[in-house]
Design a protein around this motif. Structure first.
Motif, PDB file in Angstrom:
ATOM      1  N   ALA A 125       0.959  -1.096   0.069  1.00 57.55           N
ATOM      2  CA  ALA A 125      -0.034   0.095   0.017  1.00 57.55           C
ATOM      3  C   ALA A 125       1.027   1.224  -0.069  1.00 57.55           C
ATOM      4  O   ALA A 125       2.157   1.222   0.784  1.00 57.55           O
ATOM      5  CB  ALA A 125      -0.900  -0.156   1.339  1.00 57.55           C
ATOM      6  N   ASP A 126       0.543   2.151  -0.638  1.00 54.93           N
ATOM      7  CA  ASP A 126       1.204   3.560  -0.700  1.00 54.93           C
ATOM      8  C   ASP A 126      -0.189   4.620  -0.538  1.00 54.93           C
ATOM      9  O   ASP A 126      -0.887   4.801  -1.313  1.00 54.93           O
ATOM     10  CB  ASP A 126       1.893   3.832  -2.284  1.00 54.93           C
ATOM     11  N   ALA A 134       1.343   9.219  10.171  1.00 50.73           N
ATOM     12  CA  ALA A 134       2.010   8.339   9.375  1.00 50.73           C
ATOM     13  C   ALA A 134       3.416   7.966  10.197  1.00 50.73           C
ATOM     14  O   ALA A 134       3.691   6.659  10.585  1.00 50.73           O
ATOM     15  CB  ALA A 134       2.694   8.511   8.200  1.00 50.73           C
ATOM     16  N   ARG A 135       3.944   8.789  10.909  1.00 51.19           N
ATOM     17  CA  ARG A 135       5.069   8.567  11.919  1.00 51.19           C
ATOM     18  C   ARG A 135       4.912   7.796  13.288  1.00 51.19           C
ATOM     19  O   ARG A 135       5.530   6.777  13.417  1.00 51.19           O
ATOM     20  CB  ARG A 135       5.725  10.031  12.578  1.00 51.19           C
ATOM     21  N   GLU A 155       7.001   1.945   6.236  1.00 56.40           N
ATOM     22  CA  GLU A 155       8.055   3.300   6.215  1.00 56.40           C
ATOM     23  C   GLU A 155       7.514   4.343   5.463  1.00 56.40           C
ATOM     24  O   GLU A 155       6.467   4.259   4.940  1.00 56.40           O
ATOM     25  CB  GLU A 155       9.093   2.650   5.183  1.00 56.40           C
ATOM     26  N   LEU A 156       8.138   5.524   5.987  1.00 59.28           N
ATOM     27  CA  LEU A 156       7.651   6.646   5.277  1.00 59.28           C
ATOM     28  C   LEU A 156       8.404   6.949   3.879  1.00 59.28           C
ATOM     29  O   LEU A 156       9.624   6.485   3.640  1.00 59.28           O
ATOM     30  CB  LEU A 156       8.144   7.813   5.974  1.00 59.28           C
ATOM     31  N   GLY A 157       7.588   7.432   3.015  1.00 58.82           N
ATOM     32  CA  GLY A 157       7.933   7.540   1.770  1.00 58.82           C
ATOM     33  C   GLY A 157       7.887   9.269   1.423  1.00 58.82           C
ATOM     34  O   GLY A 157       8.352   9.854   2.295  1.00 58.82           O
ATOM     35  N   ARG A 158       7.739   9.601  -0.002  1.00 59.26           N
ATOM     36  CA  ARG A 158       7.434  10.944  -0.233  1.00 59.26           C
ATOM     37  C   ARG A 158       6.798  11.802   0.646  1.00 59.26           C
ATOM     38  O   ARG A 158       5.695  11.356   0.864  1.00 59.26           O
ATOM     39  CB  ARG A 158       7.129  10.885  -1.683  1.00 59.26           C
ATOM     40  N   ASP A 172       0.840  18.822   6.739  1.00 59.28           N
ATOM     41  CA  ASP A 172       1.368  18.187   5.498  1.00 59.28           C
ATOM     42  C   ASP A 172       1.318  16.727   5.734  1.00 59.28           C
ATOM     43  O   ASP A 172       0.810  16.041   6.803  1.00 59.28           O
ATOM     44  CB  ASP A 172       3.046  18.447   5.894  1.00 59.28           C
ATOM     45  N   SER A 173       1.367  16.226   4.426  1.00 54.97           N
ATOM     46  CA  SER A 173       1.130  14.689   4.272  1.00 54.97           C
ATOM     47  C   SER A 173       2.361  13.997   4.019  1.00 54.97           C
ATOM     48  O   SER A 173       3.391  14.806   3.948  1.00 54.97           O
ATOM     49  CB  SER A 173      -0.028  14.489   3.190  1.00 54.97           C
ATOM     50  N   VAL A 174       2.215  12.574   3.923  1.00 53.39           N
ATOM     51  CA  VAL A 174       3.347  11.567   3.555  1.00 53.39           C
ATOM     52  C   VAL A 174       2.911  10.392   2.946  1.00 53.39           C
ATOM     53  O   VAL A 174       1.855  10.237   3.500  1.00 53.39           O
ATOM     54  CB  VAL A 174       4.393  11.615   4.627  1.00 53.39           C
ATOM     55  N   VAL A 175       3.457   9.693   2.282  1.00 54.92           N
ATOM     56  CA  VAL A 175       3.305   8.608   1.516  1.00 54.92           C
ATOM     57  C   VAL A 175       3.624   7.487   2.574  1.00 54.92           C
ATOM     58  O   VAL A 175       4.834   7.448   3.064  1.00 54.92           O
ATOM     59  CB  VAL A 175       3.840   8.257   0.114  1.00 54.92           C
TER      60      VAL A 175
END
Length: 181
Positions: A125-126, A134-135, A155-158, A172-175
């Protein structure tokens, strides 16, 4: 793909993802032609369109009637299957599947616990989610995160900045990338 906040009946705090950011998220997800991919909280199809362009067979899940209709007008039913469903009650495919989505922030825990539940055939999943949430999931500090995430690498992506959405959300968001071990 979008965001909404609060329980049904409240105003929809929906944030449309910029198509260029949607293309980056899909490119990072390394989707292959023929992959079965769920777009959860598909909105009007910001992520759905580049998923289709990548050759994925997409199941676009959306609850909001107006956005559902926009998805139907934009994609029809081939190669996109459009499903009206609440993300918390979602029935997952019985065969291996992927997720590339930007679900509503308020649905993050429900979506993750569903995707990581026993018997889920999730391969990867992304998910574009709020950065702090997410963190917490990656560090195992989210409620139930340790129990849910066994057998998966998180894991944290972009990073996806507020400016990637219209109107910009407050955070803010993160993948968040989830891969079956």
């Amino acid at each position: 793909s979008g965001r909404s906040s609060g329980p049904p009946g409240r105003s929809w705090g929906w944030h449309r993802m910029d198509p260029r950011w949607a293309e980056r998220v899909v490119a990072d997800a390394e989707v292959s032609p023929g992959d079965l991919v769920l777009d959860l909280g598909a909105g009007t199809g910001a992520l759905t369109a580049p998923l289709v362009a990548a050759g994925a067979r997409v199941i676009a899940v959306e609850m909001h009637p107006g956005r559902l209709e926009a998805l139907r007008r934009r994609f029809g039913d081939d190669p996109v299957t459009i499903v009206r469903a609440d993300l918390a009650d979602l029935r997952l495919p019985r065969r291996p599947f992927r997720v590339v989505a930007s679900p509503p922030y308020g649905a993050t825990t429900a979506v993750l616990s569903r995707l990581l539940s026993r018997g889920s055939r999730l391969v990867r999943a992304d998910l574009v989610v709020e950065r702090g949430a997410a963190r917490r999931w990656v560090e195992g500090r989210a409620p139930g995160a340790g129990r849910w995430s066994r057998g998966h690498q998180l894991e944290l992506g972009r990073r996806v900045p507020r400016s990637a959405f219209r109107p910009p959300p407050r955070v803010d968001s993160v993948v968040l990338r989830i891969t079956r071990r």
